[in-house]
Write a protein that holds these residues in place. Sequence first.
Motif, short mmCIF file in Angstrom:
data_model
loop_
_atom_site.label_atom_id
_atom_site.label_comp_id
_atom_site.label_asym_id
_atom_site.label_seq_id
_atom_site.Cartn_x
_atom_site.Cartn_y
_atom_site.Cartn_z
N UNK A 89 1.46 5.39 7.05
CA UNK A 89 2.22 4.28 6.49
C UNK A 89 3.65 4.21 6.99
N UNK A 90 3.92 4.70 8.18
CA UNK A 90 5.26 4.63 8.76
C UNK A 90 5.13 4.73 10.28
N UNK B 207 0.82 -1.20 0.00
CA UNK B 207 0.00 0.00 0.00
C UNK B 207 0.86 1.26 0.00
N UNK B 208 1.96 1.19 0.75
CA UNK B 208 2.88 2.33 0.84
C UNK B 208 3.42 2.71 -0.54
N UNK B 209 3.78 1.69 -1.34
CA UNK B 209 4.32 1.95 -2.68
C UNK B 209 3.27 2.53 -3.62
N UNK B 210 2.02 2.11 -3.47
CA UNK B 210 0.95 2.62 -4.33
C UNK B 210 0.74 4.12 -4.07
N UNK B 211 0.73 4.49 -2.78
CA UNK B 211 0.56 5.91 -2.45
C UNK B 211 1.79 6.72 -2.86
N UNK B 212 2.98 6.13 -2.79
CA UNK B 212 4.18 6.82 -3.27
C UNK B 212 4.09 7.05 -4.78
#
Length: 146
Positions: free
Chosen positions: A69-70, A1-6
Amino acid sequence: MKQIFALLSGLIFGLGLIVSGMANPAKVLNFLDVFGTWDPSLAFVMGGAIAVTAPGFALLFRNRQTPLFDNTFRVPTRNDLEPKLLTGAAIFGIGWGLGGFCPGPALTALPVAATGTLIFVPFMLAGMWAARHTPNISPNANKGAA
């Protein structure tokens, strides 16, 4: 999910650079040419970005203890000016003034092969590599070493 938002954040940022004209080096150079063909429109882009970001950060830090996300907010804590920082800032400014690009717009303009990007981007990447592999020249680097 973190990579999608990035990825989504990067795409929105890149779209904003294109729409605002920051991917056009001629527009950037005209903004920097205060005593010639000055184009103040990028000042409005900057002002708009600050007007949106400042209240957003204020609300974010007031209402959340950690990001979604962190584990922690990654906010700069240093407030000193060292020679390496000042030298890097000067090189960045000179490169921006000569090329009409800073890193984000240069990468945004690369796929369309905008004038100068095929020269600017490799030199920018070489500069980033050199910065990572340059020993720390700060006068405080050896403090505490015996």
